[in-house]
Enzyme design. Structure first.
Site, PDB file in Angstrom:
ATOM      1  N   SER A 144       0.842  -1.202   0.000  1.00 25.80           N
ATOM      2  CA  SER A 144       0.000   0.000   0.000  1.00 25.80           C
ATOM      3  C   SER A 144       0.875   1.249   0.000  1.00 25.80           C
ATOM      4  O   SER A 144       2.050   1.178   0.386  1.00 25.80           O
ATOM      5  CB  SER A 144      -0.850  -0.017   1.274  1.00 25.80           C
ATOM      6  OG  SER A 144      -1.542   1.195   1.426  1.00 25.80           O
ATOM      7  N   TYR A 157      -2.965  -0.252  10.461  1.00 23.17           N
ATOM      8  CA  TYR A 157      -2.829  -0.518   9.021  1.00 23.17           C
ATOM      9  C   TYR A 157      -1.428  -0.113   8.537  1.00 23.17           C
ATOM     10  O   TYR A 157      -0.765  -0.866   7.821  1.00 23.17           O
ATOM     11  CB  TYR A 157      -3.902   0.262   8.261  1.00 23.17           C
ATOM     12  CG  TYR A 157      -3.983  -0.098   6.791  1.00 23.17           C
ATOM     13  CD1 TYR A 157      -4.476  -1.336   6.377  1.00 23.17           C
ATOM     14  CD2 TYR A 157      -3.581   0.808   5.805  1.00 23.17           C
ATOM     15  CE1 TYR A 157      -4.572  -1.670   5.031  1.00 23.17           C
ATOM     16  CE2 TYR A 157      -3.675   0.486   4.448  1.00 23.17           C
ATOM     17  CZ  TYR A 157      -4.167  -0.756   4.081  1.00 23.17           C
ATOM     18  OH  TYR A 157      -4.248  -1.085   2.742  1.00 23.17           O
TER      19      TYR A 157
HETATM   20  P1  NAD Z   1     -11.514  -5.804  -0.608  1.00 23.99           P
HETATM   21  O1  NAD Z   1     -12.162  -5.809   0.732  1.00 23.99           O
HETATM   22  O2  NAD Z   1     -12.380  -5.740  -1.801  1.00 23.99           O
HETATM   23  O3  NAD Z   1     -10.541  -7.056  -0.770  1.00 23.99           O
HETATM   24  C1  NAD Z   1      -9.970  -7.716   0.311  1.00 23.99           C
HETATM   25  C2  NAD Z   1     -10.369  -9.178   0.239  1.00 23.99           C
HETATM   26  O4  NAD Z   1      -9.693  -9.903   1.259  1.00 23.99           O
HETATM   27  C3  NAD Z   1     -11.866  -9.370   0.459  1.00 23.99           C
HETATM   28  O5  NAD Z   1     -12.372 -10.231  -0.543  1.00 23.99           O
HETATM   29  C4  NAD Z   1     -11.937 -10.040   1.829  1.00 23.99           C
HETATM   30  O6  NAD Z   1     -13.040 -10.894   1.986  1.00 23.99           O
HETATM   31  C5  NAD Z   1     -10.618 -10.804   1.833  1.00 23.99           C
HETATM   32  N1  NAD Z   1     -10.211 -11.159   3.187  1.00 23.99           N
HETATM   33  C6  NAD Z   1     -10.168 -10.364   4.277  1.00 23.99           C
HETATM   34  N2  NAD Z   1      -9.774 -11.086   5.348  1.00 23.99           N
HETATM   35  C7  NAD Z   1      -9.554 -12.342   4.911  1.00 23.99           C
HETATM   36  C8  NAD Z   1      -9.140 -13.537   5.543  1.00 23.99           C
HETATM   37  N3  NAD Z   1      -8.874 -13.583   6.855  1.00 23.99           N
HETATM   38  N4  NAD Z   1      -9.012 -14.647   4.782  1.00 23.99           N
HETATM   39  C9  NAD Z   1      -9.299 -14.636   3.458  1.00 23.99           C
HETATM   40  N5  NAD Z   1      -9.712 -13.526   2.816  1.00 23.99           N
HETATM   41  C10 NAD Z   1      -9.830 -12.405   3.541  1.00 23.99           C
HETATM   42  O7  NAD Z   1     -10.491  -4.581  -0.598  1.00 23.99           O
HETATM   43  P2  NAD Z   1      -9.230  -4.247  -1.552  1.00 23.99           P
HETATM   44  O8  NAD Z   1      -9.072  -2.785  -1.422  1.00 23.99           O
HETATM   45  O9  NAD Z   1      -9.352  -4.854  -2.867  1.00 23.99           O
HETATM   46  O10 NAD Z   1      -8.017  -4.926  -0.728  1.00 23.99           O
HETATM   47  C11 NAD Z   1      -7.067  -5.792  -1.314  1.00 23.99           C
HETATM   48  C12 NAD Z   1      -5.675  -5.430  -0.822  1.00 23.99           C
HETATM   49  O11 NAD Z   1      -5.356  -4.128  -1.310  1.00 23.99           O
HETATM   50  C13 NAD Z   1      -5.529  -5.366   0.696  1.00 23.99           C
HETATM   51  O12 NAD Z   1      -4.311  -5.985   1.057  1.00 23.99           O
HETATM   52  C14 NAD Z   1      -5.460  -3.871   0.965  1.00 23.99           C
HETATM   53  O13 NAD Z   1      -4.725  -3.603   2.127  1.00 23.99           O
HETATM   54  C15 NAD Z   1      -4.754  -3.390  -0.282  1.00 23.99           C
HETATM   55  N6  NAD Z   1      -4.890  -1.972  -0.565  1.00 23.99           N
HETATM   56  C16 NAD Z   1      -6.117  -1.399  -0.705  1.00 23.99           C
HETATM   57  C17 NAD Z   1      -6.207  -0.031  -0.947  1.00 23.99           C
HETATM   58  C18 NAD Z   1      -7.534   0.676  -1.063  1.00 23.99           C
HETATM   59  O14 NAD Z   1      -7.573   1.916  -0.980  1.00 23.99           O
HETATM   60  N7  NAD Z   1      -8.632  -0.027  -1.274  1.00 23.99           N
HETATM   61  C19 NAD Z   1      -5.037   0.743  -1.059  1.00 23.99           C
HETATM   62  C20 NAD Z   1      -3.812   0.116  -0.926  1.00 23.99           C
HETATM   63  C21 NAD Z   1      -3.750  -1.248  -0.677  1.00 23.99           C
END
Ligand code: NAD
Length: 262
Positions: A144, A157
């Site tokens: 991130s 986070y």
């Molecule tokens: P999202 O919630 O759509 O995706 C995260 C997924 O992880 C979900 O499908 C959730 O069900 C799954 N998950 C959570 N806990 C879990 C567990 N214990 N076991 C199995 N699956 C689990 O959100 P996203 O934004 O697509 O997040 C994906 C990655 O991107 C994460 O690592 C997040 O930190 C990172 N990220 C997101 C952003 C943002 O602004 N959305 C920015 C930077 C990084």
């Protein structure tokens, strides 16, 4: 010429929504075979109906070693090998403020969030490493902007996303020359990234329009990023076109490192 993903076998954790879902869709379009781990049976079934034989779905929890072991084993049984492990599942702290949160909730939130964002990355990498050595494959972590800068989340986070970088660097060192280890660092992206239960009482839920406005304001390219905007970085790191790249992080964040002092 394609992107070189044809016949690659890839695991994506958190592949049923957001960035993981976008990566899964694109990789299957490019001819890869993909296994996803998610928590919701409904979403897994929906993806399974859509993609049929090129997708394996496993209901599981990234913080449990046996679930990581299961997806690796079932993937190799179904598709014959494993080329790429994408540790993408994650949860958020909602920018909860350290001073506001009770000591009990600080601890509970730490365990909850680190179990998924950090331990989940450790255990996924551990479960996949042996198979990746066999194929000279690679690991990709979803990190991130919060892996580098403050205010991409609260302390939980931000610290967890910094910790993933330590894991990436040490693993890239230890697993060379067999396995490449890299990451994609998205900036603020319009997904449903969820705030963990212990911190929900401490955070304000903001609507998507306000979120998009905030994200646009903070990055020089002024993009409110969608999951699809990051997919190209994963394609590159998963393909043999990046065979000389390890220990690297591709920032896909609208230019957070060049915000300047103004
Ligand atoms: P999202 O919630 O759509 O995706 C995260 C997924 O992880 C979900 O499908 C959730 O069900 C799954 N998950 C959570 N806990 C879990 C567990 N214990 N076991 C199995 N699956 C689990 O959100 P996203 O934004 O697509 O997040 C994906 C990655 O991107 C994460 O690592 C997040 O930190 C990172 N990220 C997101 C952003 C943002 O602004 N959305 C920015 C930077 C990084």
């Amino acid at each position: 010429m394609g992107t070189g993903l044809q016949k690659k076998v890839v695991i994506v954790t958190g592949g049923t929504s957001g960035i993981g879902e976008a990566v899964t869709r694109r990789f299957i379009q490019e001819g890869a075979q993909v296994s996803i781990m998610g928590r919701s049976k409904d979403r897994l079934d929906r993806m399974s109906d859509e993609f049929g034989k090129n997708l394996l779905t496993i209901q599981g929890d990234v913080s449990k070693y046996e679930d990581n072991q299961k997806i690796v084993k079932d993937t190799v049984e179904k598709f014959g090998k494993l080329d790429v492990f994408i540790a993408n599942a994650g949860v958020f702290d909602g920018f909860a403020k350290f001073l506001d949160v009770s000591p009990e909730a600080v601890e509970e939130a730490y365990d909850y969030l680190f179990d998924i964002n950090v331990k989940g990355s450790f255990l996924g990498a551990k479960a996949a490493a042996e198979e990746l050595v066999k194929t000279k494959g690679s690991i990709i972590f979803t990190v991130s902007g919060a892996s580098f800068y403050p205010d991409g989340g609260g302390v939980w986070y931000t610290a967890s996303k910094h910790a993933q970088i330590g894991l990436l660097r040490q693993l890239a060192f230890e697993l060379a020359p067999d396995v490449r280890v890299n990451a994609v660092a998205p900036g603020g992206t319009l997904t449903a990234l969820s705030v963990i239960p212990p911190l929900q009482p401490y955070v304000k839920i903001i609507d998507n329009d306000t979120k998009a406005k905030n994200i646009r304001k903070r990055n020089p390219l002024q993009i409110a990023m969608s999951s699809e905007d990051h997919v190209g970085a994963y394609v590159l790191l998963a393909s043999d076109e990046s065979k000389a790249i390890t220990g690297e992080i591709i920032s896909s964040d609208g230019g957070l490192s060049v915000r300047g002092l103004g």
